[in-house]
Structures are given as C-alpha cells and as structure tokens.
Design a protein around this motif. Structure first.
Motif, mmCIF file in Angstrom:
data_model
loop_
_atom_site.group_PDB
_atom_site.id
_atom_site.type_symbol
_atom_site.label_atom_id
_atom_site.label_comp_id
_atom_site.label_asym_id
_atom_site.label_seq_id
_atom_site.Cartn_x
_atom_site.Cartn_y
_atom_site.Cartn_z
ATOM 1 N N GLU A 194 0.804 -1.226 0.000
ATOM 2 C CA GLU A 194 0.000 0.000 0.000
ATOM 3 C C GLU A 194 0.839 1.279 0.000
ATOM 4 O OE1 GLU A 194 -0.525 -2.354 2.661
ATOM 5 O OE2 GLU A 194 -1.914 -3.429 1.356
ATOM 6 N N GLY A 238 2.750 2.420 -2.272
ATOM 7 C CA GLY A 238 2.869 3.022 -3.590
ATOM 8 C C GLY A 238 4.208 2.770 -4.261
ATOM 9 N N ASP A 267 6.899 0.710 -6.462
ATOM 10 C CA ASP A 267 6.821 -0.221 -7.593
ATOM 11 C C ASP A 267 7.773 -1.394 -7.384
ATOM 12 O OD1 ASP A 267 5.031 1.411 -8.926
ATOM 13 O OD2 ASP A 267 6.634 2.566 -9.894
#
Length: 182
Positions: free
Chosen positions: A102, A104, A106
């Motif tokens: 969660e 964000g 990658d």
C-alpha cells in the motif's frame, strides 16, 4: 532497500566457453557454501575411474576462488591433467517487491553481472594455442612449466671483515647502524 524484500533471483544459463565438449564431461558447479572436501571426493572418484576423461569446475562471485582451489588440488593429486581456464560474467536478475504494497512503491528488477570462472581439466591433450591453456606440470598462472634447477645449498656465514672493511655478523648496534672495528 529496507522497504523491499527479494521475491526471486534468476541466473541466466551459462553457455560453455568451449563448444563441442563430449556429453560425458562432468560439470561441478561450485557455490559459496560448497564444501571443498565433498567436491573433491566426488570429482576424484569419477576421474579415477576410466569412464570420465574431463571435468569442468564453474564458480561465480565469491565461489570463483573455491573453484580455482578445487582445480589446483585436483591437479596435484592427479598429475598429468591439462587445464583450460576461461573468465566471463554471469548475469543474474533479482526481483524485489515492496514489503507493504500500500506504500505506492513499484516492484524492482535488478540485473547484476557477476565475475565467473570456468576451468576444464582433461586427461586428454587440449589445444595449446587456446587462450588460458596450462599444460600438465605448469605452475599456476603460467603457460609453460619452469625448468627444474638443483636445490640451493646455503653457504656458511663468514665471520670477519669483508672487503669493504665492515664487520659481518653479531654486533651490539641497533638496527641500521654499521660499526667499524679497528
């Protein structure tokens, strides 16, 4: 990288640097945690039988030194082995995923090029014009064996003045001092 954990690590398959090796060639993949005693026990057993004529030691990263050590010990225990050494880089892809999805972040893919060594030991003669060839009996790192010289016998130390007038041996001086005696 504290926010990531390694998901997988994939090594690209190695292409043998010398094409056309017979299928009965034994390949020993040396890892960082491999025990030299276990590797040598298996390799010696196979090479002492007449069925195996060639053996290849491969090692990458921290295992390169261990692969070279195995080859050198094997050459001492079984004299008459021809050696061919090739150096190359092995490509490894590591996949990293975020610890907490969660956040964000990658997923990452990291490609590494790790130095690797490939050592072929053969009972049969190899091409001496090939780069990295060592004939049987050659010292490590040299292509041709050194000529044998008789062992050096040390001469007894001479006491007394030398031609320069300085005394040799024993003396009560400190390091670097030369004393003259009348």
């Amino acid at each position: 990288m504290e926010n990531y954990q390694r998901a997988s690590s994939v090594e690209k398959p190695l292409v043998p640097p010398v094409p056309g090796l017979p299928p009965d060639t034994l390949e020993m993949r040396v890892r960082d945690g491999s025990k030299i005693r276990n590797l040598l026990g298996f390799a010696l057993g196979r090479l002492e039988s007449e069925s195996t004529r060639r053996i290849v030691f491969t090692g990458a990263g921290r295992a390169t030194g261990k692969a070279v050590t195995c080859a050198e010990i094997l050459k001492r225990r079984l004299p008459g082995l021809h050696q061919l050494t090739k150096l190359h880089f092995q490509q490894t892809e590591d996949a990293w995923v975020p610890v907490v999805p969660e956040t964000g972040l990658d997923p990452l893919t990291v490609r590494r090029h790790v130095p690797a060594v490939w050592l072929l030991l053969s009972k049969d003669p190899l091409d001496p014009n090939e780069g990295g060839y060592q004939p049987p009996g050659a010292p490590p790192g040299l292509g041709q064996p050194l000529p044998r010289t008789p062992p050096h016998t040390p001469q007894p130390k001479r006491r007394g003045p030398r031609a320069s007038g300085h005394w040799q041996g024993g003396g009560g001086g400190t390091r670097g001092e030369t004393s003259r005696r009348p």
